[in-house]
Design a protein around this motif. Sequence first.
Motif, PDB file in Angstrom:
ATOM      1  N   GLU A  61     -12.225  -7.749   1.042  1.00  0.00           N
ATOM      2  CA  GLU A  61     -11.085  -7.597   0.137  1.00  0.00           C
ATOM      3  C   GLU A  61     -11.427  -7.974  -1.306  1.00  0.00           C
ATOM      4  OE1 GLU A  61     -10.732 -11.924   1.388  1.00  0.00           O
ATOM      5  OE2 GLU A  61     -11.519 -10.052   2.186  1.00  0.00           O
ATOM      6  N   LEU A  84      -2.935  -2.064   5.174  1.00  0.00           N
ATOM      7  CA  LEU A  84      -1.923  -2.832   5.900  1.00  0.00           C
ATOM      8  C   LEU A  84      -2.543  -3.844   6.866  1.00  0.00           C
ATOM      9  CD1 LEU A  84       0.538   0.098   6.644  1.00  0.00           C
ATOM     10  CD2 LEU A  84       0.773  -1.684   4.902  1.00  0.00           C
ATOM     11  N   VAL A  88       0.041  -8.470   5.579  1.00  0.00           N
ATOM     12  CA  VAL A  88       1.023  -7.642   4.874  1.00  0.00           C
ATOM     13  C   VAL A  88       2.057  -7.089   5.844  1.00  0.00           C
ATOM     14  CG1 VAL A  88       1.354  -5.538   3.502  1.00  0.00           C
ATOM     15  CG2 VAL A  88      -0.603  -7.033   3.053  1.00  0.00           C
ATOM     16  N   PHE A  89       1.578  -6.405   6.901  1.00  0.00           N
ATOM     17  CA  PHE A  89       2.492  -5.675   7.788  1.00  0.00           C
ATOM     18  C   PHE A  89       3.320  -6.604   8.669  1.00  0.00           C
ATOM     19  CE2 PHE A  89       3.550  -2.928  11.440  1.00  0.00           C
ATOM     20  CZ  PHE A  89       4.115  -1.858  10.756  1.00  0.00           C
ATOM     21  N   GLN A  91       3.483 -10.216   8.299  1.00  0.00           N
ATOM     22  CA  GLN A  91       3.992 -11.421   7.652  1.00  0.00           C
ATOM     23  C   GLN A  91       4.682 -11.159   6.321  1.00  0.00           C
ATOM     24  OE1 GLN A  91       0.802 -14.363   7.508  1.00  0.00           O
ATOM     25  NE2 GLN A  91      -0.095 -13.490   9.367  1.00  0.00           N
ATOM     26  N   GLY A  92       4.558  -9.940   5.802  1.00  0.00           N
ATOM     27  CA  GLY A  92       5.220  -9.608   4.556  1.00  0.00           C
ATOM     28  C   GLY A  92       4.702 -10.376   3.358  1.00  0.00           C
ATOM     29  N   ARG A  93       3.386 -10.648   3.343  1.00  0.00           N
ATOM     30  CA  ARG A  93       2.778 -11.366   2.241  1.00  0.00           C
ATOM     31  C   ARG A  93       1.840 -10.443   1.473  1.00  0.00           C
ATOM     32  NH1 ARG A  93       5.370 -14.078   0.218  1.00  0.00           N
ATOM     33  NH2 ARG A  93       3.682 -15.227  -0.784  1.00  0.00           N
ATOM     34  N   PRO A  94       1.641 -10.674   0.166  1.00  0.00           N
ATOM     35  CA  PRO A  94       0.740  -9.828  -0.627  1.00  0.00           C
ATOM     36  C   PRO A  94      -0.720 -10.057  -0.249  1.00  0.00           C
ATOM     37  CG  PRO A  94       1.571 -11.641  -1.960  1.00  0.00           C
ATOM     38  CD  PRO A  94       2.323 -11.690  -0.666  1.00  0.00           C
ATOM     39  N   PHE A  95      -1.512  -9.030  -0.507  1.00  0.00           N
ATOM     40  CA  PHE A  95      -2.939  -9.049  -0.174  1.00  0.00           C
ATOM     41  C   PHE A  95      -3.613  -8.030  -1.084  1.00  0.00           C
ATOM     42  CE2 PHE A  95      -6.669  -7.991   2.480  1.00  0.00           C
ATOM     43  CZ  PHE A  95      -7.078  -9.268   2.862  1.00  0.00           C
ATOM     44  N   ASN A  97      -5.335  -4.859  -2.675  1.00  0.00           N
ATOM     45  CA  ASN A  97      -5.391  -3.444  -2.299  1.00  0.00           C
ATOM     46  C   ASN A  97      -6.866  -3.068  -2.167  1.00  0.00           C
ATOM     47  OD1 ASN A  97      -5.594  -0.569  -2.444  1.00  0.00           O
ATOM     48  ND2 ASN A  97      -3.540  -0.469  -3.304  1.00  0.00           N
TER      49      ASN A  97
END
Length: 255
Positions: A61, A84, A88-89, A91-95, A97
């Motif tokens: 990443e 995803l 992200v998918f 836990q709904g946290r940013p990561f 791109n």
Amino acid sequence: MARVLLAGESWINAVTDYKGFDAFPHTRLEIGCERLVQALTAAGHDVVHMPSHAVATDFPETEEKLAAYDVVLLSDVGANTLLLPPVVFNQGRPFPNRLKVLAQWVRNGGGLMMAGGYLSFQGFQAKANYHGTAVEDVLPVSILPYDDRAETPEGIGGELTAERHPVTAGLDAQWPILLGYQRLTAKDDATVLATIEGRPLLAVRTEGAGRTLAFASDISPHWAPREFLDWDGYQRLFDQAVTWLADSSAPAGRD
């Protein structure tokens, strides 16, 4: 020798066997890149295969982590798997791109190859979904926004163009049959090295300090049948492709 990260080219089969009154489900991991890994390893390259189910969690990443490799080869793994990760998918946290990170790594000197398949370029029912992404920006081809497959079950052979280039040095002018490919359009600054039914089969491009290559068909079945896998040029083609992609410090001109 190049350090290669091959991401994708695996799948998990989930099957239920019915035997009279009884049934039992079972799963099996299938690996599609054995021949390519063998060919690259025999040519002296150091290949790390990251199966498709591991790409979401393990694909680098950051550019610093990508720097462990000279070449990244994406094959039959869709953009969603890179975009995803569970953080992200689930836990709904940013990561980060990773498509954008990969594109910037290329511009800073990395080598990127995408090989064709049902989850490459735009892919089956457009599920690969690389159209309009940062990865498309750096590739030598433009990707259609819809299902881009051309199935050729009758077998269609590729052929070299008149361009002389290190990637295709010593290869036959006429290539063995392929059973399908992606319908791609070469960018204006790309060099098309081989075509199939008049469309780009193999194209290369420089992007910043890096290099990219698009191979519009598969490295393994079903699009790559025995005739292609057993071809004397199979190892030569992908050895030379990886070598050229890794050698971004050398002049980008033809041989």
